[in-house]
Design a protein around this motif. Structure first.
Motif, short mmCIF file in Angstrom:
data_model
loop_
_atom_site.label_atom_id
_atom_site.label_comp_id
_atom_site.label_asym_id
_atom_site.label_seq_id
_atom_site.Cartn_x
_atom_site.Cartn_y
_atom_site.Cartn_z
N ALA A 186 0.36 -0.79 -44.92
CA ALA A 186 0.61 -0.51 -43.51
C ALA A 186 0.65 0.97 -43.19
CB ALA A 186 1.92 -1.17 -43.08
N LEU A 187 1.22 1.79 -44.06
CA LEU A 187 1.33 3.21 -43.76
C LEU A 187 -0.04 3.86 -43.64
CD1 LEU A 187 3.17 5.62 -43.27
CD2 LEU A 187 3.22 6.00 -45.74
N THR A 188 -0.89 3.64 -44.60
CA THR A 188 -2.25 4.19 -44.54
C THR A 188 -2.99 3.67 -43.32
OG1 THR A 188 -2.27 4.29 -46.95
CG2 THR A 188 -4.39 4.45 -45.84
N PHE A 189 -2.84 2.39 -43.03
CA PHE A 189 -3.48 1.78 -41.87
C PHE A 189 -3.01 2.42 -40.56
CE2 PHE A 189 -3.81 -1.43 -38.55
CZ PHE A 189 -5.12 -1.87 -38.69
N LEU A 190 -1.69 2.59 -40.42
CA LEU A 190 -1.14 3.17 -39.19
C LEU A 190 -1.62 4.61 -38.99
CD1 LEU A 190 2.55 1.89 -39.31
CD2 LEU A 190 0.70 1.06 -37.84
N VAL A 191 -1.57 5.41 -40.05
CA VAL A 191 -1.99 6.81 -39.94
C VAL A 191 -3.48 6.89 -39.58
CG1 VAL A 191 -2.33 8.95 -41.24
CG2 VAL A 191 -0.19 7.68 -41.46
N ASP A 203 5.99 6.91 -47.82
CA ASP A 203 5.47 7.97 -48.67
C ASP A 203 4.19 7.47 -49.32
OD1 ASP A 203 4.95 9.92 -50.58
OD2 ASP A 203 7.03 10.18 -51.12
N ILE A 204 3.09 8.14 -49.02
CA ILE A 204 1.78 7.74 -49.56
C ILE A 204 1.78 7.77 -51.09
CG2 ILE A 204 -0.67 8.42 -49.65
CD1 ILE A 204 0.06 7.21 -46.99
N LYS A 205 2.61 8.64 -51.68
CA LYS A 205 2.64 8.75 -53.15
C LYS A 205 3.39 7.59 -53.80
CE LYS A 205 4.58 12.72 -53.18
NZ LYS A 205 5.23 13.97 -53.60
N GLN A 206 4.02 6.72 -53.01
CA GLN A 206 4.83 5.65 -53.59
C GLN A 206 4.32 4.26 -53.24
OE1 GLN A 206 8.94 6.31 -52.58
NE2 GLN A 206 8.95 8.37 -53.41
N ILE A 207 3.03 4.12 -53.09
CA ILE A 207 2.44 2.82 -52.74
C ILE A 207 2.42 1.91 -53.96
CG2 ILE A 207 0.35 1.65 -51.93
CD1 ILE A 207 -0.37 4.27 -50.45
N ASP A 208 2.89 0.66 -53.80
CA ASP A 208 2.82 -0.33 -54.87
C ASP A 208 1.36 -0.56 -55.23
OD1 ASP A 208 5.54 -0.64 -54.95
OD2 ASP A 208 5.56 -2.54 -53.85
N ALA A 209 1.10 -0.78 -56.50
CA ALA A 209 -0.27 -0.96 -56.98
C ALA A 209 -1.02 -2.07 -56.25
CB ALA A 209 -0.26 -1.23 -58.48
N ASN A 253 16.07 -2.84 -26.17
CA ASN A 253 17.18 -1.88 -26.17
C ASN A 253 17.64 -1.53 -27.58
OD1 ASN A 253 17.31 -1.95 -23.27
ND2 ASN A 253 18.24 -3.96 -23.51
N ALA A 254 16.71 -1.15 -28.43
CA ALA A 254 17.05 -0.88 -29.82
C ALA A 254 16.20 0.24 -30.41
CB ALA A 254 16.88 -2.14 -30.66
N ILE A 255 16.73 0.84 -31.43
CA ILE A 255 15.95 1.75 -32.27
C ILE A 255 15.76 1.02 -33.59
CG2 ILE A 255 15.93 3.95 -33.47
CD1 ILE A 255 17.65 5.03 -31.15
N ILE A 256 14.52 0.77 -33.95
CA ILE A 256 14.19 -0.03 -35.12
C ILE A 256 13.58 0.90 -36.16
CG2 ILE A 256 12.88 -2.01 -35.97
CD1 ILE A 256 12.72 -2.51 -32.67
N ILE A 257 14.19 0.99 -37.32
CA ILE A 257 13.69 1.84 -38.39
C ILE A 257 13.11 0.95 -39.48
CG2 ILE A 257 14.26 3.57 -40.13
CD1 ILE A 257 16.57 4.45 -38.25
N ILE A 258 11.81 1.12 -39.72
CA ILE A 258 11.11 0.36 -40.75
C ILE A 258 10.87 1.32 -41.92
CG2 ILE A 258 9.09 -1.06 -41.28
CD1 ILE A 258 10.77 -2.09 -38.89
N ASP A 259 11.57 1.10 -43.01
CA ASP A 259 11.46 1.96 -44.18
C ASP A 259 10.49 1.36 -45.19
OD1 ASP A 259 11.93 4.14 -45.79
OD2 ASP A 259 13.92 3.50 -46.42
N GLU A 260 9.97 2.20 -46.06
CA GLU A 260 9.04 1.78 -47.12
C GLU A 260 7.77 1.15 -46.53
OE1 GLU A 260 9.42 2.44 -50.43
OE2 GLU A 260 11.30 3.47 -49.99
N THR A 261 7.27 1.72 -45.46
CA THR A 261 6.09 1.18 -44.77
C THR A 261 4.87 1.13 -45.69
OG1 THR A 261 6.94 2.09 -42.70
CG2 THR A 261 4.66 1.40 -42.69
N GLN A 262 4.82 2.00 -46.67
CA GLN A 262 3.69 2.00 -47.60
C GLN A 262 3.65 0.73 -48.45
OE1 GLN A 262 6.42 3.89 -48.11
NE2 GLN A 262 7.04 3.58 -50.22
N ASN A 263 4.74 -0.02 -48.48
CA ASN A 263 4.79 -1.25 -49.27
C ASN A 263 4.83 -2.51 -48.41
OD1 ASN A 263 4.70 0.13 -51.73
ND2 ASN A 263 6.88 0.54 -51.63
N ILE A 264 4.38 -2.37 -47.18
CA ILE A 264 4.28 -3.51 -46.26
C ILE A 264 2.80 -3.80 -46.04
CG2 ILE A 264 4.78 -4.34 -43.91
CD1 ILE A 264 7.19 -2.44 -43.88
#
Length: 131
Positions: A52-57, A39-45, A5-16
């Motif tokens: 995770a973001l690239t993987f999910l997409v 944001d794909i442009k803000q991935i940590d080196a 029963n929740a809305i879960i917002i995961i931010d900065e997915t590109q750095n997970i």
């Protein structure tokens, strides 16, 4: 542990990491939704090839009941100063790519009477009636 029963917002997915996003995703409980932002442009080196973001997409784009929405610059509504900040970064990091508008950066003036808007979290609480 499931999150029901929740809305879960995961931010900065590109750095997970992929391992951590798996742990997060498998906590989805009944009557809940997860929203992943990134944001794909803000991935940590350190996560350039394993985030995770690239993987999910790449791997979840054809899953039923899952949507991927990609925003363009036209969809982003941000503080006016952000455009000027981006121009400076683009000028410094990509010196060969310059447009006429990037050649001259106007100074930003701070508004002494900023518009008072509720924070994003407040909007979400109000919209979904969280307590």
């Amino acid at each position: 542990v499931n999150i029901d029963n929740a809305i879960i917002i995961i931010d900065e997915t590109q750095n997970i990491s992929i391992e951590n996003i798996r742990t997060i995703m498998t906590r989805l409980g009944e009557n809940s939704r997860m929203i992943f932002l990134g944001d794909i442009k803000q991935i940590d080196a350190k996560l350039k090839d394993d985030n995770a973001l690239t993987f999910l997409v790449k791997h979840f784009k054809n899953i039923t009941n899952l949507s991927i929405i990609e925003f363009t610059e036209d969809d982003i509504v941000r503080h006016p100063l952000i455009k000027e900040i981006e121009k400076v970064f683009n000028k410094v990091l990509n010196p060969k790519v310059k447009t006429e508008s990037e050649k001259e950066v106007k100074p930003f003036k701070i508004d002494p009477h900023p518009i008072k808007k509720p924070s994003f979290l407040f909007k979400i609480k109000k919209l979904f009636h969280f307590k």
